[in-house]
Scaffold this active site. Structure first.
Site, PDB file in Angstrom:
ATOM      1  N   ASP A 192      29.773 134.790  90.522  1.00  0.00           N
ATOM      2  CA  ASP A 192      29.700 135.343  89.156  1.00  0.00           C
ATOM      3  C   ASP A 192      31.124 135.519  88.642  1.00  0.00           C
ATOM      4  O   ASP A 192      31.476 136.507  88.001  1.00  0.00           O
ATOM      5  CB  ASP A 192      28.953 136.676  89.136  1.00  0.00           C
ATOM      6  CG  ASP A 192      28.610 137.138  87.719  1.00  0.00           C
ATOM      7  OD1 ASP A 192      28.656 136.300  86.787  1.00  0.00           O
ATOM      8  OD2 ASP A 192      28.307 138.325  87.532  1.00  0.00           O
ATOM      9  N   ASP A 209      33.286 142.908  91.556  1.00  0.00           N
ATOM     10  CA  ASP A 209      31.881 142.592  91.310  1.00  0.00           C
ATOM     11  C   ASP A 209      31.370 141.457  92.205  1.00  0.00           C
ATOM     12  O   ASP A 209      31.002 140.383  91.721  1.00  0.00           O
ATOM     13  CB  ASP A 209      31.705 142.218  89.825  1.00  0.00           C
ATOM     14  CG  ASP A 209      30.286 142.481  89.338  1.00  0.00           C
ATOM     15  OD1 ASP A 209      29.447 142.860  90.169  1.00  0.00           O
ATOM     16  OD2 ASP A 209      30.021 142.269  88.142  1.00  0.00           O
TER      17      ASP A 209
HETATM   18  P1  ADP Z   1      28.822 145.192  86.707  1.00  0.00           P
HETATM   19  O1  ADP Z   1      27.839 144.796  87.747  1.00  0.00           O
HETATM   20  O2  ADP Z   1      28.315 146.241  85.787  1.00  0.00           O
HETATM   21  O3  ADP Z   1      29.418 144.025  85.990  1.00  0.00           O
HETATM   22  P2  ADP Z   1      31.480 145.555  87.843  1.00  0.00           P
HETATM   23  O4  ADP Z   1      31.688 145.670  89.307  1.00  0.00           O
HETATM   24  O5  ADP Z   1      31.875 144.276  87.188  1.00  0.00           O
HETATM   25  O6  ADP Z   1      29.965 145.940  87.535  1.00  0.00           O
HETATM   26  O7  ADP Z   1      32.255 146.749  87.151  1.00  0.00           O
HETATM   27  C1  ADP Z   1      32.120 146.990  85.782  1.00  0.00           C
HETATM   28  C2  ADP Z   1      33.449 147.427  85.186  1.00  0.00           C
HETATM   29  O8  ADP Z   1      33.870 148.634  85.811  1.00  0.00           O
HETATM   30  C3  ADP Z   1      34.579 146.446  85.421  1.00  0.00           C
HETATM   31  O9  ADP Z   1      34.666 145.506  84.385  1.00  0.00           O
HETATM   32  C4  ADP Z   1      35.795 147.325  85.449  1.00  0.00           C
HETATM   33  O10 ADP Z   1      36.246 147.560  84.138  1.00  0.00           O
HETATM   34  C5  ADP Z   1      35.269 148.618  86.019  1.00  0.00           C
HETATM   35  N1  ADP Z   1      35.520 148.719  87.464  1.00  0.00           N
HETATM   36  C6  ADP Z   1      34.738 148.296  88.452  1.00  0.00           C
HETATM   37  N2  ADP Z   1      35.260 148.555  89.663  1.00  0.00           N
HETATM   38  C7  ADP Z   1      36.441 149.168  89.425  1.00  0.00           C
HETATM   39  C8  ADP Z   1      37.472 149.708  90.267  1.00  0.00           C
HETATM   40  N3  ADP Z   1      37.390 149.649  91.605  1.00  0.00           N
HETATM   41  N4  ADP Z   1      38.552 150.262  89.668  1.00  0.00           N
HETATM   42  C9  ADP Z   1      38.635 150.325  88.323  1.00  0.00           C
HETATM   43  N5  ADP Z   1      37.697 149.852  87.490  1.00  0.00           N
HETATM   44  C10 ADP Z   1      36.603 149.282  88.014  1.00  0.00           C
HETATM   45 MG    MG Z   2      30.855 142.729  86.267  1.00  0.00          MG
END
Ligand code: ADP
Ligand code: MG
Length: 364
Positions: A192, A209
């Site tokens: 992804d 992610d």
């Molecule tokens: P989703 O499944 O909702 O896409 P993500 O893992 O992509 O989940 O996280 C969503 C958002 O949260 C990311 O785009 C980022 O902005 C923020 N984020 C996720 N993990 C972190 C982290 N470890 N530190 C800072 N921001 C994070």
């Molecule tokens: Mg994401």
């Protein structure tokens, strides 16, 4: 009873402002009691499948805060329909897919992200450090500044300076290296990957992610890889980067021989540019576009059983003429494997994954 109330109070305060179900709040409280975080703050991101919250761990003695991120997977139905294609065929999740049990599925999903993160982090690829996992709640390192502002997604990165074109190109080359390392060292295809699942800070990309990431032996891994390559190319082309053909990148990532460290990987990519696979002029750009189109529609066999004429193809590869075969690297890898007497399909992936498969970080 009194201590129960106190506990509940603490959970309420620690997770104030959040609309969280009781189970999730209890897990967060457990995370607090175990010293992974001290307070849970507002949502950094609210998504279809998960919310990500900011949190801090306050040092008992100095009072210094360490920022953390907590990903809470949603247990709602429907949203997870699409996930079957990633789970099915994952040898790490054999028998673990139960569509009828939502909670179990979400737990599996969080577990998958945790394990994948650990592999990626262990390989030294910039990503959040996985810290704790309990059911559908994952605590990880925070990617952001000391004030608690998360780094922007690559999509929102505001590059500065008078060499922005050059910076974008460097990030492109950096990302191709990360994809190769992820494939070769972690044995994972992100599946992804896009400018939405990469964070940017200070000339560095961070991979996030990874709950849907699959191993190369997943029946659709190469298809997912091809999709990742397309997304990455589309984004960097929009940024004006002279991108390589998808096929060249695919081969770069899947080639078993070659470096998996920088700066050697970046050098290998420069060689690809020199060998004229990039689109400096208009004619060539059009040609690459045609090849990309062909490549994207080409049939990708995942196993040798699926290869149409294996002997002919193997001979081609042997003569160094396999470049146009989408799976030439797969074939080469398989030949090596067979020579070494390894016949188990997932043996290789198991070896690299064994370290995290035995661990039960989810606590009790
Ligand atoms: P989703 O499944 O909702 O896409 P993500 O893992 O992509 O989940 O996280 C969503 C958002 O949260 C990311 O785009 C980022 O902005 C923020 N984020 C996720 N993990 C972190 C982290 N470890 N530190 C800072 N921001 C994070
Ligand atoms: Mg994401």
């Amino acid at each position: 009873k009194q201590s129960e109330d106190k506990t509940k109070d603490k959970a309420d305060r620690a997770t104030s402002e959040q609309v969280l179900d009781q189970r999730t709040r209890m897990i967060l409280l457990q995370m607090i009691n175990r010293g992974f975080v001290s307070e849970v703050h507002g949502a950094i991101s609210t998504g279809k499948e998960a919310n990500v919250y900011g949190a801090v761990l306050v040092d008992d003695e100095t009072g210094a805060p360490t920022h953390r991120a907590i990903k809470v997977y949603k247990t709602a139905i429907l949203v997870f329909k699409d996930r079957e294609r990633y789970i099915t065929g994952e040898h790490r999740f054999k028998g673990g897919f139960d569509k009828g049990n939502n909670r179990k599925m979400v737990k599996l999903w969080a577990e998958k992200e945790y394990r994948n993160l650990r592999r990626i982090h262990t390989a030294g690829i910039p990503c959040p450090e996985p810290l704790a996992l309990k059911l559908h709640v994952l605590v990880m390192g925070f990617l952001g500044d000391r004030k608690g502002w998360a780094y922007p997604r690559l999509r929102d990165a505001a590059l500065q300076g008078d060499d922005i074109d050059d910076q974008w190109r460097k990030l492109y080359v950096q990302l191709l290296g990360l994809m190769r390392k992820m494939y070769q060292v972690c044995r994972l295809v992100h599946a992804d990957l896009s400018e939405y699942n990469i964070l940017y800070h200070n000339e560095q990309l961070y991979i996030i992610d990874v709950s849907q990431s699959v191993e190369p032996d997943h029946p659709r891994s190469l298809e997912f890889l091809r999709m990742d390559i397309k997304n990455v190319g589309d984004f960097f082309r929009r940024k004006g980067v002279d991108t390589l053909a998808d096929r060249a990148i695919f081969n770069f990532i899947t080639a078993a021989s070659g470096a998996t460290e920088e700066p050697a990987m970046a050098e290998a990519i420069e060689k690809l540019y020199e060998s004229n696979v990039a689109a400096e002029d208009e004619d060539h750009a059009a040609q690459i576009e045609v090849d990309n189109e062909v490549f994207r529609n080409q049939y990708i066999p995942q196993t040798l059983e699926q290869v149409y004429d294996i002997e002919k193809d193997a001979a081609k590869v042997h003569m160094g003429q396999g470049q146009d075969l989408i799976y030439s690297n797969l074939l080469a890898e398989q030949v090596v494997k067979d020579k070494n007497g390894a016949t188990e399909g997932g043996a290789e992936a198991d070896a690299s994954g064994s370290q995290d498969d035995s661990d039960d970080s989810s606590g009790d």
